[in-house]
Scaffold this motif. Structure first.
Motif, PDB file in Angstrom:
ATOM      1  N   UNK A 303       0.871  -1.181   0.000  1.00  0.00           N
ATOM      2  CA  UNK A 303       0.000   0.000   0.000  1.00  0.00           C
ATOM      3  C   UNK A 303       0.902   1.224   0.000  1.00  0.00           C
ATOM      4  N   UNK A 304       0.823   2.037  -1.045  1.00  0.00           N
ATOM      5  CA  UNK A 304       1.595   3.276  -1.079  1.00  0.00           C
ATOM      6  C   UNK A 304       0.816   4.378  -0.374  1.00  0.00           C
ATOM      7  N   UNK A 305       1.535   5.147   0.460  1.00  0.00           N
ATOM      8  CA  UNK A 305       0.937   6.175   1.320  1.00  0.00           C
ATOM      9  C   UNK A 305      -0.051   5.536   2.286  1.00  0.00           C
ATOM     10  N   UNK A 306       0.448   4.624   3.096  1.00  0.00           N
ATOM     11  CA  UNK A 306      -0.392   3.905   4.061  1.00  0.00           C
ATOM     12  C   UNK A 306      -0.403   4.647   5.393  1.00  0.00           C
ATOM     13  N   UNK A 307      -1.593   4.931   5.886  1.00  0.00           N
ATOM     14  CA  UNK A 307      -1.731   5.681   7.133  1.00  0.00           C
ATOM     15  C   UNK A 307      -1.655   4.749   8.332  1.00  0.00           C
ATOM     16  N   UNK A 308      -1.009   5.222   9.389  1.00  0.00           N
ATOM     17  CA  UNK A 308      -1.031   4.543  10.688  1.00  0.00           C
ATOM     18  C   UNK A 308      -1.841   5.432  11.619  1.00  0.00           C
ATOM     19  N   UNK A 309      -3.087   5.039  11.839  1.00  0.00           N
ATOM     20  CA  UNK A 309      -4.034   5.833  12.626  1.00  0.00           C
ATOM     21  C   UNK A 309      -3.877   5.477  14.097  1.00  0.00           C
ATOM     22  N   UNK A 310      -3.029   6.224  14.800  1.00  0.00           N
ATOM     23  CA  UNK A 310      -2.699   5.880  16.174  1.00  0.00           C
ATOM     24  C   UNK A 310      -3.826   6.078  17.159  1.00  0.00           C
ATOM     25  N   UNK A 311      -4.747   7.019  16.903  1.00  0.00           N
ATOM     26  CA  UNK A 311      -5.812   7.300  17.874  1.00  0.00           C
ATOM     27  C   UNK A 311      -7.187   6.809  17.419  1.00  0.00           C
ATOM     28  N   UNK A 313      -9.255   7.688  14.986  1.00  0.00           N
ATOM     29  CA  UNK A 313     -10.303   8.620  14.549  1.00  0.00           C
ATOM     30  C   UNK A 313     -10.416   8.722  13.030  1.00  0.00           C
ATOM     31  N   UNK A 314      -9.696   7.853  12.294  1.00  0.00           N
ATOM     32  CA  UNK A 314      -9.742   7.788  10.832  1.00  0.00           C
ATOM     33  C   UNK A 314      -9.211   9.049  10.165  1.00  0.00           C
ATOM     34  N   UNK A 315      -8.484   9.857  10.915  1.00  0.00           N
ATOM     35  CA  UNK A 315      -7.851  11.066  10.387  1.00  0.00           C
ATOM     36  C   UNK A 315      -6.382  11.042  10.796  1.00  0.00           C
ATOM     37  N   UNK A 316      -5.513  11.391   9.868  1.00  0.00           N
ATOM     38  CA  UNK A 316      -4.081  11.393  10.128  1.00  0.00           C
ATOM     39  C   UNK A 316      -3.558  12.815   9.996  1.00  0.00           C
ATOM     40  N   UNK A 317      -2.779  13.242  10.974  1.00  0.00           N
ATOM     41  CA  UNK A 317      -2.257  14.610  10.985  1.00  0.00           C
ATOM     42  C   UNK A 317      -0.758  14.623  10.727  1.00  0.00           C
ATOM     43  N   UNK A 323       8.457  27.158   7.346  1.00  0.00           N
ATOM     44  CA  UNK A 323       9.387  27.133   6.215  1.00  0.00           C
ATOM     45  C   UNK A 323       9.402  25.777   5.512  1.00  0.00           C
ATOM     46  N   UNK A 324       8.421  24.909   5.844  1.00  0.00           N
ATOM     47  CA  UNK A 324       8.253  23.672   5.101  1.00  0.00           C
ATOM     48  C   UNK A 324       8.940  22.455   5.670  1.00  0.00           C
ATOM     49  N   UNK A 325       9.529  22.554   6.864  1.00  0.00           N
ATOM     50  CA  UNK A 325      10.202  21.387   7.444  1.00  0.00           C
ATOM     51  C   UNK A 325       9.181  20.506   8.155  1.00  0.00           C
ATOM     52  N   UNK A 326       9.206  19.221   7.827  1.00  0.00           N
ATOM     53  CA  UNK A 326       8.289  18.265   8.462  1.00  0.00           C
ATOM     54  C   UNK A 326       8.679  18.080   9.927  1.00  0.00           C
ATOM     55  N   UNK A 327       7.696  18.126  10.825  1.00  0.00           N
ATOM     56  CA  UNK A 327       7.923  18.033  12.260  1.00  0.00           C
ATOM     57  C   UNK A 327       7.336  16.725  12.785  1.00  0.00           C
ATOM     58  N   UNK A 328       8.044  16.071  13.673  1.00  0.00           N
ATOM     59  CA  UNK A 328       7.570  14.809  14.247  1.00  0.00           C
ATOM     60  C   UNK A 328       6.716  15.028  15.468  1.00  0.00           C
ATOM     61  N   UNK A 329       5.555  15.650  15.299  1.00  0.00           N
ATOM     62  CA  UNK A 329       4.712  16.020  16.437  1.00  0.00           C
ATOM     63  C   UNK A 329       3.477  15.152  16.599  1.00  0.00           C
ATOM     64  N   UNK A 330       3.198  14.272  15.647  1.00  0.00           N
ATOM     65  CA  UNK A 330       1.942  13.527  15.667  1.00  0.00           C
ATOM     66  C   UNK A 330       2.182  12.057  15.980  1.00  0.00           C
ATOM     67  N   UNK A 331       1.218  11.457  16.698  1.00  0.00           N
ATOM     68  CA  UNK A 331       1.232  10.010  16.887  1.00  0.00           C
ATOM     69  C   UNK A 331       0.871   9.291  15.588  1.00  0.00           C
ATOM     70  N   UNK A 332       0.148   9.981  14.730  1.00  0.00           N
ATOM     71  CA  UNK A 332      -0.202   9.420  13.437  1.00  0.00           C
ATOM     72  C   UNK A 332       0.985   9.517  12.488  1.00  0.00           C
ATOM     73  N   UNK A 333       0.927   8.730  11.433  1.00  0.00           N
ATOM     74  CA  UNK A 333       1.965   8.803  10.411  1.00  0.00           C
ATOM     75  C   UNK A 333       1.414   8.252   9.115  1.00  0.00           C
ATOM     76  N   UNK A 334       2.067   8.618   8.024  1.00  0.00           N
ATOM     77  CA  UNK A 334       1.758   8.060   6.715  1.00  0.00           C
ATOM     78  C   UNK A 334       3.045   7.471   6.164  1.00  0.00           C
ATOM     79  N   UNK A 335       3.068   6.168   6.021  1.00  0.00           N
ATOM     80  CA  UNK A 335       4.243   5.480   5.489  1.00  0.00           C
ATOM     81  C   UNK A 335       4.224   5.593   3.970  1.00  0.00           C
ATOM     82  N   UNK A 336       5.387   5.869   3.382  1.00  0.00           N
ATOM     83  CA  UNK A 336       5.449   5.923   1.918  1.00  0.00           C
ATOM     84  C   UNK A 336       4.960   4.621   1.302  1.00  0.00           C
ATOM     85  N   UNK A 337       5.305   3.524   1.939  1.00  0.00           N
ATOM     86  CA  UNK A 337       4.744   2.241   1.533  1.00  0.00           C
ATOM     87  C   UNK A 337       4.655   1.362   2.770  1.00  0.00           C
TER      88      UNK A 337
END
Length: 725
Positions: A303-311, A313-317, A323-337
């Protein structure tokens, strides 16, 4: 052949399990050279040879007995060619199967027998004498060739691909630029069947209540759930320990595995200690091996762009800086694959409408009923949004169809927000039947949300229909453990809106980001940013571009390239901005097949509003050439030559060049070629002699690294078909 007398003067000379003939008939050739391996619901032959006098059917009777733990089934041997009751064990002698001191008996297990290793005994019972003989062990597997078996698969091409094939392809990378990694499932390697059976024997379920476990092993859904938990070592004496970052020096880096047999052999040799290390495609590929060995049709799915819904709620943040830098602030994640397995079976526990492919995911992400495992989850339930269906459907649904909310944060405050309903589960692949090309499964999992109603419920409960309008609407949120009853609640999915750059007339600006061409290691990475101004006034904008390495499981790393510029855009203009990241700006950070996130944040200097666009891509590796003398089909136990080479196509000299060649089942250990200096367009080469001890599909693997790289900058695989002649 087995012969053992347990009492009295022996009349039975030997028991011949007719292994060769039975293995051909039962499609189990190559699974074991130690045991008879047969499939349930189909008769197999057992020949008894007597010293002299056979049993007298008028005064004695002949009986067979199968033993499994505390369970036992006894069957009288009958003279008949009629089909037996498929629900019970039977033993029959057909006309022509009896001769001088020799008799052939056809034994048949019920279609719903437990998958395990059994013991067979022979009893000759008369009015004054009884003789018993231990014939020996045999292994019973599921039967995809039998209609009465829940794993029945109707087409032979499917059975050949999903049960008998020992070769697969794993798709990795990103949906824009995916790569293919061959995988050797290795079910015909010596000792693999025994390892798969041992995995069942050391499961917590078997150790706590072996009788109950044996009884339940008739059910492929139960089997898949047990094996799923046992492939990872998070709760038990499982196969693999996972690691996603840090050092791998005390084990094997996940990217270096190319087959399951080596992993299973190491686990057996370690007496139950986990093998280090695995990531999702390794967990899934080993699970696929075990399930195919047990007779359950299985395939590996990416599955490409597979979400890991940690809480749940069917929504991933996802959070980004201004300035565009990705921050590791969420329990959720989207794996490239993300890679899991589909197993084919009927599901009488929840109803026939859920029969077919079931998602089984052994990667330890979240607990299901207290254990790190996921599934079996019907694919059809995911597509229909029946989120209470056992097992873990809500979690799997979120993996392929969650909304993703991207948030821009500055000084602890949200300054921009975008909802993307299409990003997650953008592409779902498995290997095509008889081909290395991908078969797309996306439509099997997903339907357009705006065309949908959401169905909530499961077999035994009335379905609830919840209406949906547009791209949003309520859906049922279920816990990962299946608990019969009404839905726990509903959650409102956010509408598909984007914080743009507001104009005086209220309209917004569109921003897109794209990658030009196919980025390759050693060459420039070309980026294009397109900004649209639909208003009648000139806008002054600040453009922030940021590039950072990321793990495939979404963990962001430090940025390695940034760009900040002020631009002006005229009324109704579509402005195209081109950027390039030179090799010198990324080579110290990236290797071949690394995944990169590029994000652009456009800020309106007047209104202070911001808009975000992101793109993930992976760098293609320079190629390694692998050629086998005489072609890609070789004979078993015959030496063949292979030539492996790498040409430096980078525009710089490489120091400390190392070319490594491996091939489980073809080579003993690693073989290397080294050069102190490798100039541009210069070649490094290694010749190896390969010999296969068993037939099947084997893989030669090669990797190239140099002293200036953090790991292998290129890795290649070559499929070799091994035949008996």
């Amino acid at each position: 052949m087995y012969s053992s007398t347990t009492g009295g003067q022996g009349r039975l000379k030997l028991v011949n399990f007719e292994t060769l003939e039975n293995h051909i008939s039962h499609e189990t050739q190559g699974l074991s050279n130690k045991y008879l391996v047969v499939r349930r619901g189909k008769p197999f032959k057992v020949t008894l040879v007597f010293y002299g006098q056979m049993w007298n059917p008028k005064t004695e009777y002949l009986a067979l007995q199968v033993l499994l733990g505390e369970m036992s089934a006894r069957m009288l041997v009958r003279f008949s060619d009629k089909r037996s009751d498929p629900r019970s064990w039977s033993a029959r002698i057909y006309p022509g199967d009896i001769g001088h001191r020799v008799v052939t008996i056809r034994v048949c297990a019920p279609a719903l027998s437990s998958v395990a290793q059994y013991q067979l005994m022979v009893h000759i019972v008369g009015s004054h004498e009884r003789s018993s003989y231990t014939a020996g062990p045999f292994v019973l597997l599921c039967n995809p060739w039998l209609k009465e078996d829940p794993v029945y698969m109707p087409l032979d091409a499917q059975r050949q691909e999903y049960v008998k094939s020992d070769y697969g392809v794993i798709y990795m990378g990103t949906d824009l630029n995916f790569s293919q990694q061959p995988w050797s499932f290795g079910q015909y390697e010596p000792g693999i069947l025994e390892a798969c059976l041992q995995l069942l024997q050391v499961s917590p379920q078997h150790l706590s209540n072996s009788h109950k476990d044996y009884v339940l092993r008739e059910n492929p859904a139960y089997l898949s759930r047990i094996v799923c938990a046992m492939v990872n070592s998070s709760d038990d004496m499982g196969l693999l320990e996972g690691r996603w970052k840090g050092s791998y020096k005390d084990g094997v880096k996940p990217t270096e595995w190319s087959g399951s047999a080596d992993i299973l052999h190491r686990w057996m040799a370690s007496k139950g200690n986990p093998v280090r290390y695995g990531q999702c495609w390794v967990f899934a590929s080993v699970l696929c091996t075990v399930m195919r060995v047990l007779g359950v049709p299985s395939r590996v799915v990416t599955v490409f762009n597979a979400a890991h819904d940690g809480d749940g709620n069917l929504i991933t943040e996802e959070f980004y800086s201004s300035t565009g830098e990705r921050l590791g602030l969420s329990k959720d994640s989207v794996w490239n694959f993300h890679v899991w397995v589909e197993c084919w079976m009927r599901r009488p526990d929840i109803g026939a409408k859920y029969d077919g492919w079931q998602v089984v995911d052994p990667t330890p992400q979240e607990r299901s009923a207290g254990v790190y495992r996921c599934g079996p989850c019907p694919v059809v339930a995911i597509r229909r949004r029946c989120l209470n269906t056992p097992y873990d459907t809500a979690f799997v649904y979120a993996s392929v169809d969650a909304d993703i909310v991207r948030v821009i944060v500055r000084s602890g405050k949200v300054v921009g927000r975008k909802v993307d309903t299409e990003w997650v589960g953008r592409l779902i692949f498995t290997k095509s039947i008889g081909s290395d090309a991908p078969e797309e499964l996306t439509d099997s999992y997903k339907r357009k949300k705006k065309d949908q109603t959401y169905r909530v419920g499961h077999s035994g409960l009335s379905d609830r229909i919840v209406s949906v309008s547009g791209n949003g609407g309520p859906v049922c949120r279920a816990s990962r453990s299946f608990v019969p009853g009404p839905p726990e609640g509903v959650c409102q999915m956010s509408p598909n809106v984007m914080s743009g750059l507001p104009n005086e007339d209220g309209s917004g600006s569109d921003v897109t980001l794209s990658i030009d061409g196919e980025p390759t290691l050693g060459k420039g990475i070309d980026l294009t940013v397109t900004v649209t101004n639909p208003s009648n006034s000139t806008r002054v904008l600040r453009e922030h571009l940021n590039a950072q390495l990321k793990e495939f499981n979404s963990s962001p790393e430090k940025s390695f390239w940034k760009s900040h510029q002020e631009v002006s855009i005229q009324p109704f203009q579509v402005l195209t901005r081109r950027h390039s990241i030179a090799p010198s700006e990324y080579e110290a950070f990236l290797a071949g097949d690394d995944i990169v996130t590029v994000a652009v944040v456009i800020k309106d200097l007047k209104t202070k509003e911001r808009v975000l666009a992101t793109q993930d891509f992976n760098l293609s590796s320079p190629k390694i050439s692998i050629e086998v003398d005489g072609g890609d089909s070789i004979q078993v136990k015959k030496e063949h030559k292979a030539i492996v080479s790498f040409t430096n196509e980078l525009n710089k000299t490489l120091s400390g060049a190392v070319l490594t060649v491996e091939g489980y089942g073809l080579l003993q250990g690693k073989q290397e070629a080294r050069l102190t200096i490798l100039h541009p367009n210069e070649k490094i080469e290694k010749k190896v002699a390969i010999t296969a001890s068993t037939s099947g599909t084997k893989l030669l693997t090669a990797s190239f690294s140099h002293s200036g790289s953090s790991g292998a900058i290129s890795r290649s695989y070559h499929k070799v078909s091994v035949t008996t002649r």
